[in-house]
Scaffold this active site. Sequence first.
Site, short mmCIF file in Angstrom:
data_model
loop_
_atom_site.label_atom_id
_atom_site.label_comp_id
_atom_site.label_asym_id
_atom_site.label_seq_id
_atom_site.Cartn_x
_atom_site.Cartn_y
_atom_site.Cartn_z
N ARG A 100 0.81 -1.22 0.00
CA ARG A 100 0.00 0.00 0.00
C ARG A 100 0.85 1.27 0.00
O ARG A 100 1.71 1.45 0.87
CB ARG A 100 -0.94 0.00 1.21
CG ARG A 100 -1.96 1.13 1.17
CD ARG A 100 -2.97 1.04 2.31
NE ARG A 100 -3.94 2.11 2.20
CZ ARG A 100 -3.73 3.34 2.67
NH1 ARG A 100 -2.60 3.64 3.27
NH2 ARG A 100 -4.67 4.28 2.52
N LYS A 147 -14.09 6.19 -16.27
CA LYS A 147 -15.03 5.22 -15.70
C LYS A 147 -14.33 4.39 -14.63
O LYS A 147 -13.91 3.25 -14.86
CB LYS A 147 -15.62 4.34 -16.81
CG LYS A 147 -16.89 3.62 -16.41
CD LYS A 147 -17.57 3.06 -17.64
CE LYS A 147 -18.68 2.09 -17.32
NZ LYS A 147 -19.77 2.65 -16.55
N1 PMP Z 1 -23.23 7.94 -16.35
C1 PMP Z 1 -22.78 7.17 -15.34
C2 PMP Z 1 -22.37 7.82 -14.07
C3 PMP Z 1 -22.74 5.77 -15.49
O1 PMP Z 1 -22.30 5.00 -14.48
C4 PMP Z 1 -23.18 5.20 -16.71
C5 PMP Z 1 -23.20 3.70 -16.90
N2 PMP Z 1 -22.01 3.09 -16.61
C6 PMP Z 1 -23.62 6.05 -17.74
C7 PMP Z 1 -23.62 7.41 -17.52
C8 PMP Z 1 -24.08 5.49 -19.06
O2 PMP Z 1 -22.98 5.11 -19.84
P1 PMP Z 1 -23.11 3.93 -20.91
O3 PMP Z 1 -24.20 4.35 -21.84
O4 PMP Z 1 -21.79 3.90 -21.57
O5 PMP Z 1 -23.45 2.71 -20.14
#
Ligand code: PMP
Length: 283
Positions: A100, A147
């Site tokens: 960590r 993401k």
């Molecule tokens: N906004 C957020 C915060 C999300 O988590 C998601 C889904 N993962 C989306 C938008 C939609 O993205 P996508 O169409 O690529 O699933």
Amino acid sequence: MERTVFLNGEYLPESEAKVSIFDRGFLMADAVYEVTSVLDGKLLEYAGHSKRLERSLSELGMGKPKDFDNLLEIHRELVKRNDLQEGGIYLQISRGSADRDFVYPKDAEPTLVLFTQSRPVIEVPAAKTGMKVISVEDQRWGRRDIKTVQLLFPSMAKMMAKAADADDAWLVQDGFVTEGTSNNAYIVKDGKIITRELSNDILHGITRASILRVAKEAQMEVVERKFTVEEAQNADEAFITSASAFAIPVVQMDGETVGAGEPGPVAARLREIYIEESRNNAI
Ligand code: PMP
């Protein structure tokens, strides 16, 4: 019945797939993910998810796992081994395991995990009834375009929605809706489809890009701008999009009915065209 999952080069029964306690995904949420929907045993929007995954890794200076070039094949193999007809595939890459430390490790091998989830994606009750949403202040970090697996605040907001007898929360920053907890947010007013413009404030939804394209192809007017909760309450319709939900109508916002208080024609039409197109282009 145990699923077969994929972990670092191996297909394993889910109970045998183990990740180190030093994995930075576990210790620091130092990991990115994608969810690809599966329909008729085929992958939807694979190219878009794969491109966004590469961007997320690059924005965080995270290396690619050994099997990065085989990801399509691994997705397909998991569909086959789990006999998945309808549902989704979750993929996660963490920076890997290291003692960590806030400083990124130099030579950690990224951890790659994929598993399937079987669930209906077409026949979902919310597509017919619509969803109720509440507004919640957006307290997530500032790089929502990446993401990452830091999903604690979205989980908290979803729990606030459940406690208020709603289905989801729309997050609000400086008076304007950013997006839903796990989806992009839209309103429809006077025939115009309005959704927040792309920036670091929201995830660049793969479904969002396709929905806006099919809307334009169907001669619908699209406006990318910020909107308020009040505008949503006074809209003719509202809806959300995501890879797992496609397009789902929103019929209530903070207890006020949106439009007629039932799913509207624009969301229904977009859902229909999107499903048809995705089905035709599934791989
Ligand atoms: N906004 C957020 C915060 C999300 O988590 C998601 C889904 N993962 C989306 C938008 C939609 O993205 P996508 O169409 O690529 O699933």
